[in-house]
Design a protein around this motif. Structure first.
Motif, short mmCIF file in Angstrom:
data_model
loop_
_atom_site.label_atom_id
_atom_site.label_comp_id
_atom_site.label_asym_id
_atom_site.label_seq_id
_atom_site.Cartn_x
_atom_site.Cartn_y
_atom_site.Cartn_z
N ALA A 52 0.83 -1.20 0.00
CA ALA A 52 0.00 0.00 0.00
C ALA A 52 0.86 1.26 0.00
O ALA A 52 0.56 2.22 -0.71
CB ALA A 52 -0.92 -0.01 1.22
N LEU A 164 -7.54 3.36 -7.54
CA LEU A 164 -7.18 2.25 -6.65
C LEU A 164 -7.69 2.44 -5.22
O LEU A 164 -7.27 1.71 -4.33
CB LEU A 164 -5.67 2.06 -6.64
CG LEU A 164 -5.03 1.57 -7.94
CD1 LEU A 164 -3.53 1.43 -7.77
CD2 LEU A 164 -5.63 0.24 -8.37
N THR A 165 -8.58 3.41 -5.03
CA THR A 165 -9.11 3.63 -3.68
C THR A 165 -9.76 2.37 -3.11
O THR A 165 -9.51 2.02 -1.94
CB THR A 165 -10.12 4.78 -3.69
OG1 THR A 165 -9.44 5.99 -4.04
CG2 THR A 165 -10.76 4.96 -2.32
N PRO A 166 -10.59 1.63 -3.88
CA PRO A 166 -11.13 0.38 -3.32
C PRO A 166 -10.04 -0.63 -2.96
O PRO A 166 -10.17 -1.37 -1.98
CB PRO A 166 -12.03 -0.14 -4.45
CG PRO A 166 -12.37 1.05 -5.27
CD PRO A 166 -11.14 1.92 -5.21
N VAL A 167 -8.97 -0.65 -3.77
CA VAL A 167 -7.87 -1.58 -3.47
C VAL A 167 -7.17 -1.19 -2.17
O VAL A 167 -6.86 -2.04 -1.33
CB VAL A 167 -6.85 -1.60 -4.63
CG1 VAL A 167 -5.67 -2.50 -4.30
CG2 VAL A 167 -7.53 -2.07 -5.91
N PHE A 168 -6.93 0.13 -2.00
CA PHE A 168 -6.29 0.59 -0.77
C PHE A 168 -7.16 0.27 0.45
O PHE A 168 -6.66 -0.11 1.51
CB PHE A 168 -6.03 2.09 -0.83
CG PHE A 168 -4.93 2.47 -1.79
CD1 PHE A 168 -3.82 1.67 -1.94
CD2 PHE A 168 -5.01 3.61 -2.56
CE1 PHE A 168 -2.80 2.00 -2.82
CE2 PHE A 168 -4.01 3.96 -3.45
CZ PHE A 168 -2.89 3.15 -3.58
N ARG A 169 -8.48 0.43 0.30
CA ARG A 169 -9.38 0.11 1.41
C ARG A 169 -9.33 -1.38 1.73
O ARG A 169 -9.34 -1.77 2.90
CB ARG A 169 -10.80 0.54 1.06
CG ARG A 169 -11.01 2.05 1.02
CD ARG A 169 -12.40 2.40 0.56
NE ARG A 169 -12.61 3.84 0.53
CZ ARG A 169 -13.69 4.43 0.00
NH1 ARG A 169 -14.65 3.68 -0.54
NH2 ARG A 169 -13.80 5.75 0.01
N ALA A 170 -9.28 -2.20 0.69
CA ALA A 170 -9.20 -3.64 0.92
C ALA A 170 -7.89 -4.01 1.60
O ALA A 170 -7.86 -4.85 2.51
CB ALA A 170 -9.34 -4.39 -0.42
N LEU A 171 -6.78 -3.38 1.18
CA LEU A 171 -5.50 -3.65 1.82
C LEU A 171 -5.51 -3.23 3.29
O LEU A 171 -4.97 -3.94 4.15
CB LEU A 171 -4.38 -2.91 1.07
CG LEU A 171 -4.04 -3.41 -0.33
CD1 LEU A 171 -2.98 -2.53 -0.97
CD2 LEU A 171 -3.58 -4.85 -0.30
N SER A 260 3.71 -8.41 -11.00
CA SER A 260 2.94 -7.19 -10.73
C SER A 260 3.79 -6.20 -9.95
O SER A 260 4.57 -6.58 -9.07
CB SER A 260 1.68 -7.54 -9.92
OG SER A 260 1.04 -6.38 -9.45
N MET A 262 2.69 -4.04 -7.79
CA MET A 262 2.25 -4.02 -6.40
C MET A 262 2.84 -5.20 -5.63
O MET A 262 3.20 -5.07 -4.46
CB MET A 262 0.72 -4.05 -6.34
CG MET A 262 0.16 -3.93 -4.93
SD MET A 262 -1.62 -3.61 -4.88
CE MET A 262 -1.67 -1.93 -5.46
#
Length: 303
Positions: A52, A164-171, A260, A262
């Motif tokens: 993240a 990538l806001t949803p990805v950051f929230r999931a992380l 990847s 990330m």
């Protein structure tokens, strides 16, 4: 004869009443399983944090400008004008248009483009990758829209990090889950040590009474249990650390094969490995402290 001798803590060969800490006992294996799971959970949480942080640092100042119009000539004209305006805009340190062959390479698996086809025949937006000196805040995005409104009315501007806001929230959620799992494993360690200590105290209640009559103190008796708990936790901690690190290495190899960015940013650093290496020591300390408090509490009720 002192308390240590009665409970197997002397250096002589006389048999002790407490079982010797060894791999034949279940407690080291329980601790090993808990430590292994804790190592895996901690490694996963640290990797998610690194991923993240790396992604946020990379995308924090990134902006994507899309020229959305079906007319190829107008699209190219507005893209050139927008690119020229962006290079003159204060706060923009880099701006370049994504090459046509790159777009074709990205779209080929989805659209099935063939040699000789041109992307200009399709209503695909022209893309401009912009790098700003500071974070792409809503106010800065609004200012860029105002700058491009006159020269490229079809321009749409989005912060890369916003995608990538949803990805950051999931992380972030996964990191909290890892922390919660570590807390639950710590509670499991405490519960296991408490049960083992209480069971041993019940089995040797008469011996403890004799130790008290001979002048042994509660603190002396507690030290015997502390020593046993510390040795068992140390043995289990070493086994659990090895198993946990092996699992982390295997998982790291699997994710690195994805190629990847990330996944690359999630690599553990030396500081992360130091934290992981300290987990067994934390398990030993927690086991010793729990054993001492449990035994002292039980002895006060027995008096």
């Amino acid at each position: 004869m002192n308390a240590a001798a009665l409970f197997g803590g002397s250096r002589k060969a006389e048999p002790g009443l407490l079982p010797d800490p060894r791999l034949g006992n279940p407690m080291p294996w329980v601790i090993a399983i808990v430590i292994a799971l804790t190592v895996i959970a901690a490694g996963s949480g640290l990797a998610l944090r690194n991923a993240a942080t790396s992604a946020n640092a990379t995308l924090n100042g990134g902006v994507i400008v899309q020229i959305v119009t079906a007319a190829p000539a107008s699209r190219n004209q507005q893209a050139d004008a927008a690119l020229a305006a962006l290079t003159r805009t204060p706060g923009v340190i880099e701006a370049h248009r994504v090459a046509q062959d790159q777009l074709e390479g990205l779209l080929e698996p989805w659209l099935g483009t063939r040699p000789g086809d041109t992307i200009d025949d399709l209503p695909i937006p022209a893309l401009i990758d912009v790098r700003m000196a500071d974070a792409a805040t809503p106010d800065r995005i609004k200012a860029l829209r105002a700058t491009l409104a006159a020269v490229a009315p079809a321009a749409q501007i989005d912060a890369q990090a916003a995608w990538l806001t949803p990805v950051f929230r999931a992380l972030a959620t996964l990191q909290w889950l890892a922390a919660g799992l570590i807390a639950l494993l710590a509670l499991a360690t405490i519960a296991a040590v408490v049960l083992a200590a209480r069971n041993t105290l019940v089995n040797h209640r008469e011996t403890i009474a004799i130790v008290h009559l001979l002048g042994g103190t509660d603190s002396q008796i507690a030290r015997v249990f502390q020593r046993a708990a510390g040795i068992e936790a140390g043995i289990g901690g070493i086994i659990g650390l090895i198993a946990g690190v092996a699992a982390i290495v295997v998982l790291a190899q699997q994710f690195s094969a994805l190629g990847s960015g990330m996944a690359t940013g999630a690599a553990l650093g030396w500081g992360d490995w130091l934290v992981i290496a300290l987990i067994p020591l934390g398990g030993v300390g927690l086991s010793v402290l729990t054993a001492r408090l449990t035994v002292l509490s039980a002895l006060r009720r027995m008096v």
